[in-house]
Design a protein around this motif. Sequence first.
Motif, PDB file in Angstrom:
ATOM      1  N   LEU A   2     -21.082  21.466  47.093  1.00 37.19           N
ATOM      2  CA  LEU A   2     -21.565  20.314  46.317  1.00 37.19           C
ATOM      3  C   LEU A   2     -23.086  20.388  46.166  1.00 37.19           C
ATOM      4  O   LEU A   2     -23.631  20.228  45.062  1.00 37.19           O
ATOM      5  CB  LEU A   2     -21.164  19.021  47.031  1.00 37.19           C
ATOM      6  CG  LEU A   2     -21.693  17.722  46.424  1.00 37.19           C
ATOM      7  CD1 LEU A   2     -21.015  17.431  45.091  1.00 37.19           C
ATOM      8  CD2 LEU A   2     -21.482  16.543  47.386  1.00 37.19           C
ATOM      9  N   ALA A   3     -23.774  20.641  47.290  1.00 34.38           N
ATOM     10  CA  ALA A   3     -25.243  20.706  47.261  1.00 34.38           C
ATOM     11  C   ALA A   3     -25.710  21.853  46.367  1.00 34.38           C
ATOM     12  O   ALA A   3     -26.692  21.707  45.626  1.00 34.38           O
ATOM     13  CB  ALA A   3     -25.771  20.894  48.683  1.00 34.38           C
ATOM     14  N   ASP A   4     -25.007  22.984  46.411  1.00 34.46           N
ATOM     15  CA  ASP A   4     -25.406  24.118  45.561  1.00 34.46           C
ATOM     16  C   ASP A   4     -25.259  23.765  44.080  1.00 34.46           C
ATOM     17  O   ASP A   4     -26.125  24.098  43.271  1.00 34.46           O
ATOM     18  CB  ASP A   4     -24.541  25.352  45.880  1.00 34.46           C
ATOM     19  CG  ASP A   4     -24.957  25.980  47.207  1.00 34.46           C
ATOM     20  OD1 ASP A   4     -26.037  25.627  47.724  1.00 34.46           O
ATOM     21  OD2 ASP A   4     -24.182  26.810  47.730  1.00 34.46           O
ATOM     22  N   ARG A   5     -24.177  23.100  43.741  1.00 33.25           N
ATOM     23  CA  ARG A   5     -23.994  22.756  42.315  1.00 33.25           C
ATOM     24  C   ARG A   5     -25.052  21.767  41.850  1.00 33.25           C
ATOM     25  O   ARG A   5     -25.608  21.900  40.761  1.00 33.25           O
ATOM     26  CB  ARG A   5     -22.583  22.235  42.082  1.00 33.25           C
ATOM     27  CG  ARG A   5     -21.586  23.410  42.038  1.00 33.25           C
ATOM     28  CD  ARG A   5     -20.157  22.959  42.023  1.00 33.25           C
ATOM     29  NE  ARG A   5     -19.763  22.289  40.789  1.00 33.25           N
ATOM     30  CZ  ARG A   5     -18.537  21.821  40.572  1.00 33.25           C
ATOM     31  NH1 ARG A   5     -17.601  21.977  41.498  1.00 33.25           N
ATOM     32  NH2 ARG A   5     -18.244  21.222  39.438  1.00 33.25           N
ATOM     33  N   LEU A  45     -34.023  21.998  48.389  1.00 25.23           N
ATOM     34  CA  LEU A  45     -33.240  20.884  47.853  1.00 25.23           C
ATOM     35  C   LEU A  45     -31.786  21.001  48.317  1.00 25.23           C
ATOM     36  O   LEU A  45     -31.186  20.019  48.789  1.00 25.23           O
ATOM     37  CB  LEU A  45     -33.330  20.915  46.321  1.00 25.23           C
ATOM     38  CG  LEU A  45     -32.622  19.818  45.551  1.00 25.23           C
ATOM     39  CD1 LEU A  45     -33.172  18.439  45.919  1.00 25.23           C
ATOM     40  CD2 LEU A  45     -32.774  20.048  44.036  1.00 25.23           C
ATOM     41  N   GLY A  46     -31.233  22.215  48.209  1.00 26.06           N
ATOM     42  CA  GLY A  46     -29.842  22.433  48.616  1.00 26.06           C
ATOM     43  C   GLY A  46     -29.634  22.103  50.084  1.00 26.06           C
ATOM     44  O   GLY A  46     -28.647  21.453  50.457  1.00 26.06           O
ATOM     45  N   GLU A  47     -30.570  22.544  50.947  1.00 25.00           N
ATOM     46  CA  GLU A  47     -30.473  22.261  52.385  1.00 25.00           C
ATOM     47  C   GLU A  47     -30.378  20.759  52.630  1.00 25.00           C
ATOM     48  O   GLU A  47     -29.535  20.276  53.376  1.00 25.00           O
ATOM     49  CB  GLU A  47     -31.724  22.779  53.118  1.00 25.00           C
ATOM     50  CG  GLU A  47     -31.794  24.281  53.285  1.00 25.00           C
ATOM     51  CD  GLU A  47     -30.700  24.786  54.214  1.00 25.00           C
ATOM     52  OE1 GLU A  47     -30.409  24.090  55.200  1.00 25.00           O
ATOM     53  OE2 GLU A  47     -30.130  25.844  53.917  1.00 25.00           O
ATOM     54  N   ARG A  48     -31.264  20.046  51.997  1.00 23.36           N
ATOM     55  CA  ARG A  48     -31.312  18.595  52.237  1.00 23.36           C
ATOM     56  C   ARG A  48     -30.090  17.889  51.643  1.00 23.36           C
ATOM     57  O   ARG A  48     -29.525  16.991  52.279  1.00 23.36           O
ATOM     58  CB  ARG A  48     -32.601  18.016  51.644  1.00 23.36           C
ATOM     59  CG  ARG A  48     -33.802  18.328  52.508  1.00 23.36           C
ATOM     60  CD  ARG A  48     -35.073  17.784  51.918  1.00 23.36           C
ATOM     61  NE  ARG A  48     -36.156  17.889  52.885  1.00 23.36           N
ATOM     62  CZ  ARG A  48     -36.511  16.919  53.723  1.00 23.36           C
ATOM     63  NH1 ARG A  48     -35.898  15.756  53.692  1.00 23.36           N
ATOM     64  NH2 ARG A  48     -37.482  17.095  54.589  1.00 23.36           N
ATOM     65  N   HIS A  84     -26.887  17.855  53.675  1.00 29.58           N
ATOM     66  CA  HIS A  84     -26.789  16.953  54.829  1.00 29.58           C
ATOM     67  C   HIS A  84     -26.499  15.511  54.416  1.00 29.58           C
ATOM     68  O   HIS A  84     -26.246  14.675  55.288  1.00 29.58           O
ATOM     69  CB  HIS A  84     -28.090  17.011  55.658  1.00 29.58           C
ATOM     70  CG  HIS A  84     -28.209  18.287  56.418  1.00 29.58           C
ATOM     71  ND1 HIS A  84     -29.077  19.303  56.052  1.00 29.58           N
ATOM     72  CD2 HIS A  84     -27.524  18.753  57.481  1.00 29.58           C
ATOM     73  CE1 HIS A  84     -28.923  20.314  56.881  1.00 29.58           C
ATOM     74  NE2 HIS A  84     -27.985  20.012  57.751  1.00 29.58           N
ATOM     75  N   ALA A  85     -26.548  15.235  53.146  1.00 24.70           N
ATOM     76  CA  ALA A  85     -26.301  13.852  52.699  1.00 24.70           C
ATOM     77  C   ALA A  85     -25.509  13.891  51.392  1.00 24.70           C
ATOM     78  O   ALA A  85     -26.049  13.576  50.326  1.00 24.70           O
ATOM     79  CB  ALA A  85     -27.632  13.117  52.511  1.00 24.70           C
ATOM     80  N   ALA A  87     -32.667   9.701  39.923  1.00 27.60           N
ATOM     81  CA  ALA A  87     -33.891   9.453  40.699  1.00 27.60           C
ATOM     82  C   ALA A  87     -33.701   9.850  42.162  1.00 27.60           C
ATOM     83  O   ALA A  87     -34.636  10.357  42.800  1.00 27.60           O
ATOM     84  CB  ALA A  87     -34.297   7.986  40.586  1.00 27.60           C
ATOM     85  N   GLY A  88     -32.475   9.663  42.707  1.00 24.82           N
ATOM     86  CA  GLY A  88     -32.233   9.997  44.119  1.00 24.82           C
ATOM     87  C   GLY A  88     -32.443  11.488  44.383  1.00 24.82           C
ATOM     88  O   GLY A  88     -33.137  11.873  45.336  1.00 24.82           O
ATOM     89  N   VAL A  89     -31.873  12.338  43.515  1.00 25.45           N
ATOM     90  CA  VAL A  89     -32.034  13.790  43.693  1.00 25.45           C
ATOM     91  C   VAL A  89     -33.494  14.187  43.484  1.00 25.45           C
ATOM     92  O   VAL A  89     -34.037  15.030  44.204  1.00 25.45           O
ATOM     93  CB  VAL A  89     -31.142  14.561  42.690  1.00 25.45           C
ATOM     94  CG1 VAL A  89     -31.387  16.057  42.794  1.00 25.45           C
ATOM     95  CG2 VAL A  89     -29.682  14.262  42.951  1.00 25.45           C
TER      96      VAL A  89
END
Length: 350
Positions: free
Chosen positions: A283-286, A325-328, A331-332, A204-206
């Motif tokens: 990590l964000a890309d995966r 989505l990857g950008e955001r 950052h977290a 749900a977070g993603v």
Amino acid sequence: MEGKGSYNEHARLPALGGALAIPYLENAIADVLLGEAGAPLVIADYGSSQGRNSLLPMRSAIAAVRARAGAERPILVFHEDQPVNDFNSLFEVLDAAPDRYTLGDPNVFPCAVGRSFYEAVLPRDFVHVAWSSYAAMWLSRIPGLIPGHFFFERSVGETRAVFERQGASDWERFLTLRMQELRPGGCLVVSVPGADDDGRSVFAGVLDVANTVLGEMVDEGAISAEERSRMVLNVWPRRRADLVAPFGSGGRFGSLVLRCSATETVPDSAWADYQQDGNARALADRHSMFFRSIFTPTLATALDRVRAGDPDAAAAFADRLTEGLGERLAHAPASLDSLVQIIVVARSVS
Ligand SMILES: C[S@@+](CC[C@H](N)C(=O)[O-])C[C@H]1O[C@@H](n2cnc3c(N)ncnc32)[C@H](O)[C@@H]1O
């Protein structure tokens, strides 16, 4: 799922979740009635997608069957998915993957069926061993729109109740159809992404972040507000209680007998790598590519241009959404350690 092998490339998380169900599959096969010597044994893989994640469970199932039935017995493996599935990628994997299950076993014959698993997909009393991994959480249809979001978990009130009713009746339908296809003495092992006892899942977070990006896309005119409001995923991570409910206190649903159910934690391999290398972008890309390969095709069906048959519209939409989505996410950084629900049933002989 996104085609051209995209799901195969980015679906590590379902692979790890499904792998946790393999010991249950091997144990269940030990009790399967194998029937007449010489007759083909049938293994069915419901919701196979593009096949890479099926190789390990099918190889394990074949080894467990072979240990009991010997090397000569023919084995048919039916991979089943929706007609729109990328079956080309499936057959490429079955033909050429270095870890294909046919390697060294000339008596294994892969086949495919392009039909929804909410219909009968194989003959009655036919299947010895049935497997379904990370597929039965997809509902047969989108039961309603979700104001302000596209994910079931963020629905409330009557909208949520409508989803829950659809989910319960779809699960009973799935079980009823598989019961008919199983031979007496056959087994069925199902794994699905899980929610905790309160109905919460880590996904749900993603999906909240993706929902924010969709809002930005409306603001910048990349999609219309009406298209955005039509976007809904017909997917529902289950609680263990949801899966065992049809079996009641007696542990039976028609001629299906509940053997066991389990909840396990699926470690996020991308997060483990991030803890080693500190690379938040990787990590964000995966995580964003995982999201893209599974969810963007369904969301894109709400777009006017996709509905009108524009061949590039779905990819352009997925590019923009995945980028945002990857950008955001970069950052977290956060872990996607998730739950998998596993259920093992057998068809009784009487
Ligand atoms: C997340 S993938 C899982 C693939 C693979 N079993 C794995 O473990 O990675 C879910 C698959 O279920 C399929 N699926 C969803 N609804 C379906 C239905 N009604 N009938 C057949 N397949 C369905 C999708 O097309 C997709 O290929």
